[in-house]
Design a protein around this motif. Structure first.
Motif, short mmCIF file in Angstrom:
data_model
loop_
_atom_site.label_atom_id
_atom_site.label_comp_id
_atom_site.label_asym_id
_atom_site.label_seq_id
_atom_site.Cartn_x
_atom_site.Cartn_y
_atom_site.Cartn_z
N PHE A 69 1.87 -1.63 0.33
CA PHE A 69 2.83 -1.44 -0.80
C PHE A 69 2.49 -2.47 -1.87
O PHE A 69 3.09 -3.62 -1.75
N LEU B 284 5.15 -5.23 -3.64
CA LEU B 284 6.26 -5.34 -2.86
C LEU B 284 6.74 -6.75 -2.58
O LEU B 284 6.09 -7.49 -2.22
N ASP C 80 16.18 -6.16 0.72
CA ASP C 80 15.99 -4.86 0.68
C ASP C 80 14.69 -4.52 1.59
O ASP C 80 14.92 -3.57 2.21
N THR C 81 13.75 -5.44 1.35
CA THR C 81 12.47 -4.96 2.12
C THR C 81 12.63 -5.14 3.51
O THR C 81 11.75 -4.58 4.31
N SER D 79 13.36 2.01 5.56
CA SER D 79 13.56 2.58 4.25
C SER D 79 12.26 2.03 3.61
O SER D 79 11.63 3.00 2.63
N THR D 80 11.62 0.75 3.65
CA THR D 80 10.37 0.33 3.13
C THR D 80 9.31 1.44 3.62
O THR D 80 8.58 1.76 2.76
N GLY E 81 8.93 4.83 2.33
CA GLY E 81 8.83 4.92 0.84
C GLY E 81 9.96 5.38 0.26
O GLY E 81 9.96 5.65 -1.13
N GLU E 82 11.33 4.91 0.81
CA GLU E 82 12.51 5.43 0.11
C GLU E 82 12.67 4.55 -1.17
O GLU E 82 12.38 3.32 -1.22
N THR E 83 13.40 5.03 -2.30
CA THR E 83 13.78 3.99 -3.39
C THR E 83 15.30 3.98 -3.42
O THR E 83 15.94 4.95 -2.88
N GLY E 84 15.81 3.11 -4.20
CA GLY E 84 17.22 2.97 -4.38
C GLY E 84 17.71 1.69 -3.32
O GLY E 84 16.78 1.22 -2.43
N ASP E 85 19.07 1.89 -3.21
CA ASP E 85 19.58 0.97 -2.22
C ASP E 85 19.33 1.24 -0.79
O ASP E 85 19.95 2.53 -0.48
#
Length: 216
Positions: A72, A75, A81-82, A87-88, A91-95
Motif C-alpha cells: 500500500f 500508507l 486508522d491503519t 479495513s486496511t 482496501g476499504e476507504t473512509g472511516d
C-alpha cells in the motif's frame, strides 16, 4: 509519509481502556474459584495485549511495515486508522469505524457482555441454592460464560487484529475447552445422574437450532 502526530505512545489510554473492559467483565463474571481466576486472567491478558498495540506500541504494524509499505504505497503507518488492519488489508476507504467488520464487532461485544451478565445472574442464584444452573442461557448451552468470553474476544479481533492476540485466541479456545470439561467432571460428582441428564439434553457450547441437531 505525512502525519501531524502519532496515534501511539498513549499509555494513559492503554491503562484506562484495559481497566474499563477488565472491570466491566469482572462486574459480571465475579471470579470466585481458582478456575474462575484462570479464565478471567487469560481474558485480561488478551485485553491488555490488545490495547497495548492499539494505543501504546504497534508491534504488529512495526513487524509488517515493510510489506504494508510495498503493498500500500503512501500508507501512513502511524495513523490510528491503519491499525484497523482488516479495513486496511481489504482496501476499504473512509472511516474504518463504520466498516462492516467493525460494526459486526459491536454485535459480538454487546451480545458477549449480555450473555456474560445473564449467565452470571443464573449461576449466582443456583450456587446460593446449591442447585444445578439450568435456566436462562444455561437452558441452551452448558457453558454460556465461556462462550461469552469467546464472543467478546472475537469482537475485539474484528476491530483490531494483532499478531499476539491472533496467536493467543486459539490458545484461549483450548484453555476454555479444557476448563469446561474440568467443570463438567466436578458437576457430575456433585449432582450425579441429574447432571448427566442435563448434559444429554443440552449442548456444551453451540445451541441447537433445530430438532436433532448435533451436540456442541
Amino acid at each position: 509519509m505525512n502525519h501531524s502526530e502519532t496515534a501511539y505512545g498513549l499509555w494513559f489510554l492503554v491503562a484506562l481502556n484495559s481497566a474499563v473492559f477488565i472491570l466491566f467483565a469482572f462486574s459480571f463474571f465475579k471470579p470466585a474459584t481458582a478456575r474462575d481466576w484462570r479464565t478471567f486472567g487469560a481474558f485480561s491478558a488478551f485485553v491488555v495485549a490488545l490495547f497495548v498495540e492499539m494505543y501504546g506500541f504497534p508491534l504488529t504494524i512495526y513487524l509488517m511495515s515493510g510489506w504494508l509499505a510495498t503493498r500500500f504505497p503512501g500508507l501512513d503507518l502511524l495513523t490510528h486508522d491503519t491499525g484497523h488492519l482488516w479495513s486496511t488489508l481489504l482496501g476499504e476507504t473512509g472511516d474504518p469505524h463504520f466498516g462492516v467488520l467493525h460494526l459486526a464487532s459491536y454485535v459480538f461485544l454487546g451480545y458477549g457482555f449480555y450473555l456474560l451478565s445473564s449467565a452470571w445472574h443464573v449461576l449466582y442464584h443456583a450456587q446460593r441454592q446449591h442447585s444445578l444452573a439450568t435456566t436462562g442461557p444455561y437452558a441452551r448451552i452448558r457453558h454460556p460464560q465461556y462462550v461469552a468470553f469467546v464472543l467478546i474476544l472475537l469482537g475485539f479481533l474484528l476491530q483490531w487484529p494483532t499478531l499476539l492476540t491472533l496467536l493467543m485466541f486459539p490458545v484461549l479456545l483450548v484453555m476454555y475447552g479444557r476448563l469446561a470439561i474440568t467443570e463438567e467432571n466436578e458437576m457430575r460428582k456433585q449432582f450425579g445422574v441429574k447432571y448427566d441428564a442435563y448434559a444429554r439434553s443440552t449442548p456444551r457450547f453451540i445451541p441447537r437450532i433445530g430438532r436433532g441437531a448435533a451436540e456442541g
